[in-house]
Design a protein around this motif. Structure first.
Motif, short mmCIF file in Angstrom:
data_model
loop_
_atom_site.label_atom_id
_atom_site.label_comp_id
_atom_site.label_asym_id
_atom_site.label_seq_id
_atom_site.Cartn_x
_atom_site.Cartn_y
_atom_site.Cartn_z
N THR A 28 0.86 -1.19 0.00
CA THR A 28 0.00 0.00 0.00
C THR A 28 0.89 1.24 0.00
OG1 THR A 28 -0.09 0.29 2.40
CG2 THR A 28 -1.72 -1.21 1.42
N ASP A 29 0.27 2.39 -0.09
CA ASP A 29 1.00 3.65 -0.07
C ASP A 29 1.10 4.24 1.33
OD1 ASP A 29 1.37 3.53 -2.80
OD2 ASP A 29 -0.44 4.70 -3.26
N ILE A 30 0.73 3.48 2.35
CA ILE A 30 0.69 4.03 3.71
C ILE A 30 2.06 4.54 4.17
CG2 ILE A 30 1.10 1.89 4.98
CD1 ILE A 30 -1.16 2.86 6.89
#
Length: 107
Positions: A28-30
Motif C-alpha cells: 500500500t501507499d501508507i
C-alpha cells in the motif's frame, strides 16, 4: 494485545470479542512520505508485500464467525502465539490505569 485481552475478559460473555490481526507487509501507499530516504525505502520494500485483500481475509474471517474463534492473535487465517505478558492480570491493570488517566469508571 493487552487491550484485546481486557475487552474479552470484560465483555466476552456479552458477545463482544476483540482480536489482534497481523497484516504483515502489505503493498500500500501508507508508508510513502515526501522525505527522501523514507519514501525511497518504502517504495522498494512495499513491492514485496501482499495485496491488501490478503490480510483483509483475516478480518472477514473473524467478523463472519458465529462462535468466537479460539485465539487472540491472527495472521493469514491462523491463530498465532503472542507475548506471554498478555495475561488477564496485566490486561486488568491496563484497564485500571486507563480509567484513572481518563478519570472514568466502567462497570
Amino acid at each position: 494485545m493487552l487491550f484485546a485481552q481486557g475487552l474479552n475478559d470484560r465483555y466476552g460473555a456479552k458477545g463482544l470479542h476483540a482480536y489482534g490481526v497481523d497484516p504483515g507487509l502489505v503493498n500500500t501507499d501508507i508508508g510513502n512520505k515526501t522525505t527522501g530516504i523514507v519514501d525511497f525505502v518504502w517504495k522498494f520494500r512495499k513491492r514485496f508485500g501482499v495485496h491488501p485483500s490478503i490480510p483483509a481475509q483475516d478480518y472477514l474471517y473473524l467478523c463472519e464467525q458465529c462462535e468466537p474463534p479460539a485465539g487472540l492473535y491472527f495472521h493469514r487465517g491462523k491463530s498465532k502465539k503472542y507475548n506471554k505478558q498478555v495475561t488477564t492480570e496485566n490486561a486488568a491493570r491496563l484497564f485500571r490505569q486507563s480509567e484513572q488517566l481518563c478519570d472514568i469508571r466502567y462497570e
